[in-house]
Design a protein around this motif. Structure first.
Motif, short mmCIF file in Angstrom:
data_model
loop_
_atom_site.label_atom_id
_atom_site.label_comp_id
_atom_site.label_asym_id
_atom_site.label_seq_id
_atom_site.Cartn_x
_atom_site.Cartn_y
_atom_site.Cartn_z
N ASP A 63 0.83 -1.21 0.00
CA ASP A 63 0.00 0.00 0.00
C ASP A 63 0.87 1.27 0.00
O ASP A 63 0.48 2.30 -0.55
CB ASP A 63 -0.91 0.04 1.24
CG ASP A 63 -2.05 -0.96 1.15
OD1 ASP A 63 -2.01 -1.81 0.24
OD2 ASP A 63 -2.97 -0.90 2.00
N GLN A 64 2.04 1.18 0.64
CA GLN A 64 2.90 2.37 0.78
C GLN A 64 3.53 2.81 -0.56
O GLN A 64 4.12 3.87 -0.65
CB GLN A 64 4.03 2.11 1.79
CG GLN A 64 3.59 2.09 3.25
CD GLN A 64 2.72 0.91 3.60
OE1 GLN A 64 3.00 -0.22 3.19
NE2 GLN A 64 1.65 1.13 4.35
N ASP A 65 3.42 1.96 -1.56
CA ASP A 65 3.98 2.33 -2.87
C ASP A 65 3.03 3.19 -3.69
O ASP A 65 3.39 3.63 -4.79
CB ASP A 65 4.30 1.06 -3.68
CG ASP A 65 5.45 0.29 -3.06
OD1 ASP A 65 6.47 0.92 -2.74
OD2 ASP A 65 5.32 -0.93 -2.87
N TRP A 66 1.81 3.42 -3.17
CA TRP A 66 0.80 4.12 -3.97
C TRP A 66 0.45 5.48 -3.38
O TRP A 66 0.31 5.62 -2.17
CB TRP A 66 -0.46 3.25 -4.07
CG TRP A 66 -0.17 1.90 -4.65
CD1 TRP A 66 -0.04 0.73 -3.95
CD2 TRP A 66 0.08 1.56 -6.02
NE1 TRP A 66 0.27 -0.31 -4.80
CE2 TRP A 66 0.34 0.17 -6.08
CE3 TRP A 66 0.10 2.29 -7.21
CZ2 TRP A 66 0.63 -0.50 -7.27
CZ3 TRP A 66 0.37 1.63 -8.39
CH2 TRP A 66 0.64 0.25 -8.43
N VAL A 67 0.30 6.45 -4.25
CA VAL A 67 -0.18 7.78 -3.83
C VAL A 67 -1.67 7.70 -3.53
O VAL A 67 -2.19 8.36 -2.64
CB VAL A 67 0.05 8.81 -4.96
CG1 VAL A 67 -0.67 10.12 -4.68
CG2 VAL A 67 1.52 9.06 -5.14
N ARG A 78 0.89 5.44 -8.82
CA ARG A 78 2.11 5.00 -8.13
C ARG A 78 2.98 6.18 -7.70
O ARG A 78 3.10 7.17 -8.42
CB ARG A 78 2.89 4.06 -9.04
CG ARG A 78 4.00 3.32 -8.35
CD ARG A 78 4.39 2.11 -9.13
NE ARG A 78 5.59 1.53 -8.58
CZ ARG A 78 5.94 0.25 -8.74
NH1 ARG A 78 5.16 -0.55 -9.44
NH2 ARG A 78 7.04 -0.22 -8.22
N ALA A 79 3.62 6.03 -6.54
CA ALA A 79 4.37 7.16 -5.97
C ALA A 79 5.71 7.39 -6.65
O ALA A 79 6.12 8.53 -6.86
CB ALA A 79 4.60 6.92 -4.47
N TRP A 123 -9.18 6.95 -2.07
CA TRP A 123 -8.19 6.85 -0.99
C TRP A 123 -6.94 7.56 -1.49
O TRP A 123 -6.44 7.24 -2.57
CB TRP A 123 -7.89 5.39 -0.65
CG TRP A 123 -6.69 5.27 0.25
CD1 TRP A 123 -6.64 5.56 1.59
CD2 TRP A 123 -5.35 4.90 -0.13
NE1 TRP A 123 -5.36 5.38 2.06
CE2 TRP A 123 -4.55 4.97 1.03
CE3 TRP A 123 -4.77 4.51 -1.33
CZ2 TRP A 123 -3.19 4.66 1.02
CZ3 TRP A 123 -3.39 4.20 -1.34
CH2 TRP A 123 -2.63 4.28 -0.16
N ILE A 124 -6.48 8.55 -0.72
CA ILE A 124 -5.24 9.25 -1.08
C ILE A 124 -4.34 9.17 0.15
O ILE A 124 -4.76 9.51 1.27
CB ILE A 124 -5.50 10.71 -1.50
CG1 ILE A 124 -6.43 10.74 -2.73
CG2 ILE A 124 -4.18 11.41 -1.84
CD1 ILE A 124 -6.86 12.11 -3.15
N SER A 125 -3.14 8.71 -0.08
CA SER A 125 -2.21 8.48 1.02
C SER A 125 -1.99 9.76 1.84
O SER A 125 -1.82 10.84 1.27
CB SER A 125 -0.87 8.03 0.44
OG SER A 125 0.16 8.15 1.39
N PRO A 126 -1.97 9.65 3.17
CA PRO A 126 -1.73 10.83 4.01
C PRO A 126 -0.25 11.21 4.12
O PRO A 126 0.09 12.23 4.72
CB PRO A 126 -2.28 10.39 5.38
CG PRO A 126 -2.16 8.90 5.39
CD PRO A 126 -2.29 8.45 3.95
N ASN A 127 0.62 10.40 3.54
CA ASN A 127 2.06 10.63 3.57
C ASN A 127 2.41 11.95 2.85
O ASN A 127 1.97 12.17 1.72
CB ASN A 127 2.70 9.41 2.88
CG ASN A 127 4.19 9.50 2.77
OD1 ASN A 127 4.74 10.54 2.43
ND2 ASN A 127 4.86 8.41 3.05
N ALA A 128 3.21 12.79 3.49
CA ALA A 128 3.51 14.12 2.92
C ALA A 128 4.24 14.02 1.58
O ALA A 128 3.98 14.80 0.66
CB ALA A 128 4.33 14.94 3.91
N HIS A 138 2.96 15.56 -2.07
CA HIS A 138 3.74 16.36 -3.04
C HIS A 138 3.68 15.73 -4.43
O HIS A 138 3.55 16.43 -5.43
CB HIS A 138 5.20 16.49 -2.58
CG HIS A 138 5.39 17.55 -1.53
ND1 HIS A 138 5.39 18.89 -1.83
CD2 HIS A 138 5.55 17.47 -0.19
CE1 HIS A 138 5.56 19.60 -0.71
NE2 HIS A 138 5.65 18.75 0.30
N VAL A 139 3.79 14.39 -4.47
CA VAL A 139 3.71 13.69 -5.76
C VAL A 139 2.33 13.95 -6.39
O VAL A 139 2.23 14.21 -7.60
CB VAL A 139 3.94 12.17 -5.59
CG1 VAL A 139 3.69 11.43 -6.92
CG2 VAL A 139 5.35 11.89 -5.10
#
Lengths: 377, 54
Positions: A188-192, A240-241, A334-339, A343-344
């Motif tokens: 899951d962490q590989d996706w924006v 993909r991020a 679903w949009i990743s909350p990772n900063a 940005h991506v």
């Protein structure tokens, strides 16, 4: 003073903002942005009022109300909502009676359902990937169980989600994310994000379609794919991020009862159809696998098009601002909350062109999209 | 802003104020919260596909 957004970017006449703490996005117009900027560069309410009064001569009462409005806005953007729930505890679901195996790229996924009705909720989406496998160990296993009127899903013995039966699309979402991860050998962490949209490609350029339920996204995609476009994904599109590309979702395309007679003209192989559940608003859903090939490298998305199908309307294709098309995408994805991912996402949006498409005859849409992709080759 | 002191109408004042005229319209904003988890298209609102009342 309340601090401002963590990311700001202008898109034509509007700005898109992002607040990290709550993973909240906001679209503001330039009028609002002007006054927000004055707030963010002021040290106090009085300096805010003073700087605006010098410029505009507005009354103190009016400017106080504007100050309060900005504070209320920022407070809302920084406040977590009730649905910000904690992670589920780890539990185990015992092995279940009905077992099915699916070939996902080079991997084998086993899904166990505790009865046929549960299977009917999830199997049709990936029925075309079903294999008979009594020999090898699956690479991953999922169990989906109905217990005490709730649906529970575990992945490799870890509970991933529990929900009401009426929210089974949440389990479908988790399941399809896992299928995508298996196909692309990701986590899951590989996706924006997993965008609520449908996507095709032409000349290796991705076109993403958004629109509310019933807007004709899936129908349009089905028809485009039978006329020389490649399917990337229907309903949920992974972004993909590491390369900002759209990747394949191997799930079948869901076709509503009202569109089936049209779509089946171009997809005549009825033996590939799998019937899903009947729904009040959509009728019986038919799942049709339409991927010709899974392109491992994904597609570079250039266009985001908001689709609006209505019978007997003229075809209209208009370039518009981000604010016209992005709201549904953000609210329903679903949009990743990772900063870093945020940005991506902003950089990805920055390179897109946005359009509104009103149509009733898809044959008029095909040359428009062909011309569009041809011009950007 | 000298004109305002001469008692011109609010409409005239806004016209002369240039970029800050927009503030009378106070601007608009939309707040958008993405979903916390991956989902597929939602089924019918309030629908119960299994008839279990869950």
């Amino acid at each position: 003073m309340i601090h401002g957004p963590d990311i700001v970017n202008s898109f034509g006449s509007h700005f898109l903002l992002w607040f990290a703490k709550t993973n909240t996005y906001s679209i503001i117009d330039t009028d609002f942005q002007e006054i927000l900027n004055v707030y963010l560069t002021s040290k106090s309410q009085s300096s805010f009022i003073k700087s605006l009064q010098v410029e505009t001569g507005f009354s103190t009462t009016f400017l106080k109300s504007q100050y309060q409005r900005i504070e209320d806005y920022l407070t809302t953007c920084h406040t977590l909502t009730d649905s910000d729930t904690k992670s589920p505890d780890l539990i185990e679901i015992e092995p279940l009676a009905n077992s099915k195996y699916y070939q996902i790229g080079s991997k084998v996924l086993e899904i166990q359902y505790n009865d046929q009705r549960i299977q009917q909720l999830f199997h049709p989406l990936i029925a075309h990937l079903h294999i008979n496998n009594d020999l090898s160990q699956p690479d991953e296993h999922v169990r989906i169980k109905l217990a005490e009127k709730k649906l529970i899903m575990s992945l490799n013995d870890t509970l991933t989600i529990q929900c009401q039966t009426s929210d089974y699309h949440k389990i479908q979402g988790k399941l399809i994310m896992q299928v995508i991860n298996l196909l692309h050998e990701t986590t899951d962490q590989d996706w924006v994000g997993l965008l609520h949209a449908s996507a095709v490609s032409k000349h290796k350029l991705g076109i993403l379609f958004t629109g509310s339920s019933g807007s004709g996204k899936s129908t349009l995609v089905s028809l485009l794919v039978s006329h020389g476009f490649e399917l990337i994904a229907d309903d949920t599109v992974p972004l993909r991020a590491d390369d900002s590309r759209l990747y394949h979702n191997p799930g079948a395309v869901s076709v509503k009862a009202s569109a089936l007679s049209l779509v089946s003209k171009y997809w005549p192989n009825e033996s590939s159809y799998t019937k899903g559940l009947r729904s009040k608003s959509k009728g019986a859903i038919t799942y049709i696998p339409m991927h010709k090939d899974f392109v491992k490298s994904g597609a570079d998305c250039k266009y985001l098009i908001k689709v609006n199908y209505q019978p007997n309307i003229e075809t209209e294709f208009t370039e518009v601002g981000l604010e016209e098309v992005i709201q549904e995408v953000i609210r329903e994805s679903w949009i990743s909350p990772n900063a870093e991912h945020a940005h991506v996402f902003f950089n990805w949006l920055d390179k897109l062109r946005f359009f509104n498409l009103n149509y009733s005859n898809f044959k008029e849409v095909i040359p428009i999209l062909e011309q569009l992709t041809e011009s950007d080759r | 802003m000298k004109n305002q002191k001469k008692g011109i109408t609010r409409k005239e004042a806004i016209k002369k104020m240039g970029k800050y005229a927009a503030i009378t319209a106070v601007g608009t904003y939309t707040i958008l919260n993405p979903l916390k988890a991956q989902v597929t298209s939602p089924p019918d609102p309030g629908g119960d596909p299994l008839g279990v009342g869950g």
